[in-house]
Design an enzyme around this catalytic site. Structure first.
Site, PDB file in Angstrom:
ATOM      1  N   ASP A   1       0.842  -1.205   0.000  1.00  0.00           N
ATOM      2  CA  ASP A   1       0.000   0.000   0.000  1.00  0.00           C
ATOM      3  C   ASP A   1       0.873   1.248   0.000  1.00  0.00           C
ATOM      4  O   ASP A   1       1.611   1.493   0.939  1.00  0.00           O
ATOM      5  CB  ASP A   1      -0.866   0.014   1.262  1.00  0.00           C
ATOM      6  CG  ASP A   1      -1.540   1.351   1.387  1.00  0.00           C
ATOM      7  OD1 ASP A   1      -1.387   2.009   2.430  1.00  0.00           O
ATOM      8  OD2 ASP A   1      -2.161   1.773   0.382  1.00  0.00           O
ATOM      9  N   ILE A   2       0.825   1.996  -1.088  1.00  0.00           N
ATOM     10  CA  ILE A   2       1.642   3.222  -1.102  1.00  0.00           C
ATOM     11  C   ILE A   2       0.735   4.440  -1.190  1.00  0.00           C
ATOM     12  O   ILE A   2       1.173   5.518  -1.542  1.00  0.00           O
ATOM     13  CB  ILE A   2       2.645   3.217  -2.295  1.00  0.00           C
ATOM     14  CG1 ILE A   2       1.906   2.977  -3.623  1.00  0.00           C
ATOM     15  CG2 ILE A   2       3.708   2.173  -2.081  1.00  0.00           C
ATOM     16  CD1 ILE A   2       2.835   3.063  -4.820  1.00  0.00           C
TER      17      ILE A   2
ATOM     18  N   ASP B   1       4.693  -0.105 -18.012  1.00  0.00           N
ATOM     19  CA  ASP B   1       5.014  -1.522 -18.164  1.00  0.00           C
ATOM     20  C   ASP B   1       6.453  -1.709 -17.712  1.00  0.00           C
ATOM     21  O   ASP B   1       7.373  -1.155 -18.321  1.00  0.00           O
ATOM     22  CB  ASP B   1       4.862  -1.939 -19.638  1.00  0.00           C
ATOM     23  CG  ASP B   1       5.114  -3.432 -19.822  1.00  0.00           C
ATOM     24  OD1 ASP B   1       4.652  -3.973 -20.830  1.00  0.00           O
ATOM     25  OD2 ASP B   1       5.760  -4.035 -18.930  1.00  0.00           O
TER      26      ASP B   1
ATOM     27  N   TYR C   1      10.488 -16.914  -6.963  1.00  0.00           N
ATOM     28  CA  TYR C   1      10.461 -15.623  -6.261  1.00  0.00           C
ATOM     29  C   TYR C   1      11.748 -15.424  -5.471  1.00  0.00           C
ATOM     30  O   TYR C   1      12.441 -14.409  -5.618  1.00  0.00           O
ATOM     31  CB  TYR C   1       9.252 -15.611  -5.320  1.00  0.00           C
ATOM     32  CG  TYR C   1       9.122 -14.441  -4.400  1.00  0.00           C
ATOM     33  CD1 TYR C   1       9.154 -14.627  -3.020  1.00  0.00           C
ATOM     34  CD2 TYR C   1       8.935 -13.161  -4.890  1.00  0.00           C
ATOM     35  CE1 TYR C   1       8.992 -13.551  -2.156  1.00  0.00           C
ATOM     36  CE2 TYR C   1       8.771 -12.079  -4.028  1.00  0.00           C
ATOM     37  CZ  TYR C   1       8.798 -12.287  -2.661  1.00  0.00           C
ATOM     38  OH  TYR C   1       8.650 -11.223  -1.812  1.00  0.00           O
TER      39      TYR C   1
ATOM     40  N   LYS D   1      14.934 -12.904  -6.148  1.00  0.00           N
ATOM     41  CA  LYS D   1      15.315 -11.901  -5.142  1.00  0.00           C
ATOM     42  C   LYS D   1      16.795 -12.021  -4.783  1.00  0.00           C
ATOM     43  O   LYS D   1      17.482 -11.015  -4.595  1.00  0.00           O
ATOM     44  CB  LYS D   1      14.432 -12.051  -3.896  1.00  0.00           C
ATOM     45  CG  LYS D   1      13.010 -11.534  -4.111  1.00  0.00           C
ATOM     46  CD  LYS D   1      13.016 -10.038  -4.439  1.00  0.00           C
ATOM     47  CE  LYS D   1      11.642  -9.481  -4.623  1.00  0.00           C
ATOM     48  NZ  LYS D   1      11.640  -8.028  -4.939  1.00  0.00           N
TER      49      LYS D   1
HETATM   50  C1  VAH Z   1       5.207 -13.786   0.240  1.00  0.00           C
HETATM   51  N1  VAH Z   1       4.464 -11.806   1.461  1.00  0.00           N
HETATM   52  O1  VAH Z   1       4.619 -14.441   1.109  1.00  0.00           O
HETATM   53  C2  VAH Z   1       5.479 -12.308   0.538  1.00  0.00           C
HETATM   54  C3  VAH Z   1       6.790 -12.147   1.218  1.00  0.00           C
HETATM   55  C4  VAH Z   1       7.938 -12.747   3.250  1.00  0.00           C
HETATM   56  C5  VAH Z   1       7.193 -13.285   2.114  1.00  0.00           C
HETATM   57  O2  VAH Z   1       7.810 -11.868   0.350  1.00  0.00           O
HETATM   58  O3  VAH Z   1       5.573 -14.249  -0.832  1.00  0.00           O
END
Ligand code: VAH
Length: 316
Positions: free
Chosen positions: A29-30, A47, A136, A140
Site C-alpha cells: 500500500d503506497i 510496463d 520468487y 530476489k
Molecule cells: C510472500 N508476502 O509471502 C510475501 C513475502 C515474506 C514473504 O515476500 O511471498
C-alpha cells in the site's frame, strides 16, 4: 497487463526532497506515504518491461530515487514461473540499468523468501547460504547479487531490505505465503471463521506495513558511510497462526480457525527462516520496530472495522 506497474511520482518537483518513483503491483500500500519523502503524487501506469517508457518517466519527472516493488510473490510465482522470471528478473534489469544510467538511488526489496532449507533458520543472519526453492526467492537473491555487483563495480547507490511478511489492512492478499496473516483479520471481522492453509505451529517473521514503510524511508535516508552492507534483514516479530489467532481472540473471542495445510505453501513456509537476525540494521542505521503482535492485531482490527463501516458492511 500483468507486467503493468503502478508508479507513484513525487508531486513536488521544485523541492529539494528526493523525487521518488515507486513501482508497485498493488502488493504494497503506497497510498499513504509514510513521510514527506513520498509526496502523494499522481499515479501513472507503466510496463515494467518497457525500458523506454520507464526512462521517460524518470527523465521527464527528474526522478532521483527509485523504489522498485513490482514483483510476483512466492505462491503466485510458483503457479506462473515464466511470468515471475520475466517480471522479477527482466523487469529488475530494466530498473538496474535505469538507475545506473540516471545515477538514481535505488531501493529493491528482498524477502525472507531469499533463504532456503539449507540456510540457518533461527535466526537467519544477513550473510549465509541462500538456496531458495521458489522462483520468487531465486529472483530476489539475483536482485541482491546484481545490485551489490553494480554498487561495487560502478558505484550504484543500491539499497535492499529483506522484508518479513508485510501485514497491511489496505492491501488484499497478493499471492504470498504469509498472506494468511492478512486474510485472518478480514475473516475474523466478517464470517468469524478462518481456514488456514498453514499448520498451526508454522512460525514466520512478520511486520506491520507502517514499520515496513518507515524502515524503507529511514534506510534510504541513511548516510552511505553508515552502511556496512547493501542488503539487510529487518525484523519486528515472528508468530504462528495459532499465536495470532489467540491474540485476535482477546478482541473477538468467537474467532474459529480450522487448519487445512496447502502442500505448496506449507513447503515454501517450511523452507523459510523462523526468525531474522537484524542486529546489523539496528547497529548501522538505528532500525527499531514500533509494532509487536498486540499492536499489530489492535491496529489491523481497528483499520478493517473502519473500512467495513465505510463500505456499509456489517462489523463484528
Ligand atoms: C510472500 N508476502 O509471502 C510475501 C513475502 C515474506 C514473504 O515476500 O511471498
Amino acid at each position: 497487463l500483468v507486467t503493468q506497474c503502478k508508479c507513484e511520482i513525487s508531486a513536488d518537483p521544485s523541492s529539494d526532497n528526493p523525487r521518488v518513483l515507486i513501482t508497485d503491483m498493488g502488493g504494497i500500500d503506497i497510498k499513504k506515504p509514510p513521510l514527506e519523502v513520498f509526496n502523494s503524487g499522481p499515479f501513472v501506469y507503466a510496463d515494467v518491461l518497457d525500458y523506454k517508457n520507464l526512462r521517460e518517466l524518470v527523465v521527464n519527472n527528474r526522478i532521483t530515487w527509485l523504489v522498485h516493488y513490482s514483483a510476483l510473490l512466492s505462491a503466485v510465482g510458483e503457479a506462473n514461473v515464466t511470468l515471475a522470471r520475466t517480471i522479477n528478473i527482466t523487469g529488475l534489469h530494466n530498473v538496474l540499468d535505469l538507475a545506473l544510467e540516471n545515477c538514481l538511488r535505488l531501493f529493491v526489496p528482498s524477502t525472507i523468501g531469499a533463504f532456503g532449507p539449507s540456510s540457518p533458520r533461527d535466526p537467519a543472519p544477513d550473510l549465509c547460504v541462500q538456496r531458495p526453492r521458489t522462483i520468487y526467492g531465486v529472483s530476489k537473491v539475483h536482485g541482491e547479487l546484481m545490485g551489490e555487483y553494480l554498487h561495487h563495480k560502478y558505484g550504484l547507490d543500491f539499497r535492499c531490505l529483506r522484508y518479513p511478511g508485510v501485514i497491511s489492512a489496505n492491501t488484499k492478499p497478493g499471492g504470498g505465503t504469509t498472506d494468511y496473516a492478512v486474510q485472518i483479520f478480514h475473516d475474523a471481522l466478517s464470517t468469524g471463521h478462518h481456514e488456514c492453509y498453514l499448520r498451526p505451529d508454522t512460525r514466520l517473521p512478520m511486520m506491520h506495513i507502517a514499520d515496513c514503510h518507515r524502515a524503507t524511508v529511514e534506510f534510504m535516508q541513511a548516510p552511505e558511510c553508515q552502511l556496512s552492507l547493501r542488503t539487510y534483514n529487518i525484523a519486528a516479530m515472528s508468530f504462528t497462526p495459532e499465536e495470532v489467532a489467540d491474540e485476535i481472540r482477546k478482541h473477538l473471542p468467537q474467532l474459529k480457525v480450522t487448519y487445512n495445510p496447502d502442500a505448496v505453501r506449507q513447503t515454501i513456509a517450511d523452507s523459510w527462516p523462523v526468525r531474522f537476525d537484524d542486529s546489523n540494521a539496528r547497529r548501522d542505521w538505528g532500525w527499531q520496530p514500533a509494532y509487536g503482535l498486540p499492536e499489530l492485531v489492535t491496529d489491523m482490527l481497528c483499520s478493517i472495522r473502519e473500512k467495513r463501516r465505510n463500505s456499509g458492511l456489517p462489523v463484528r
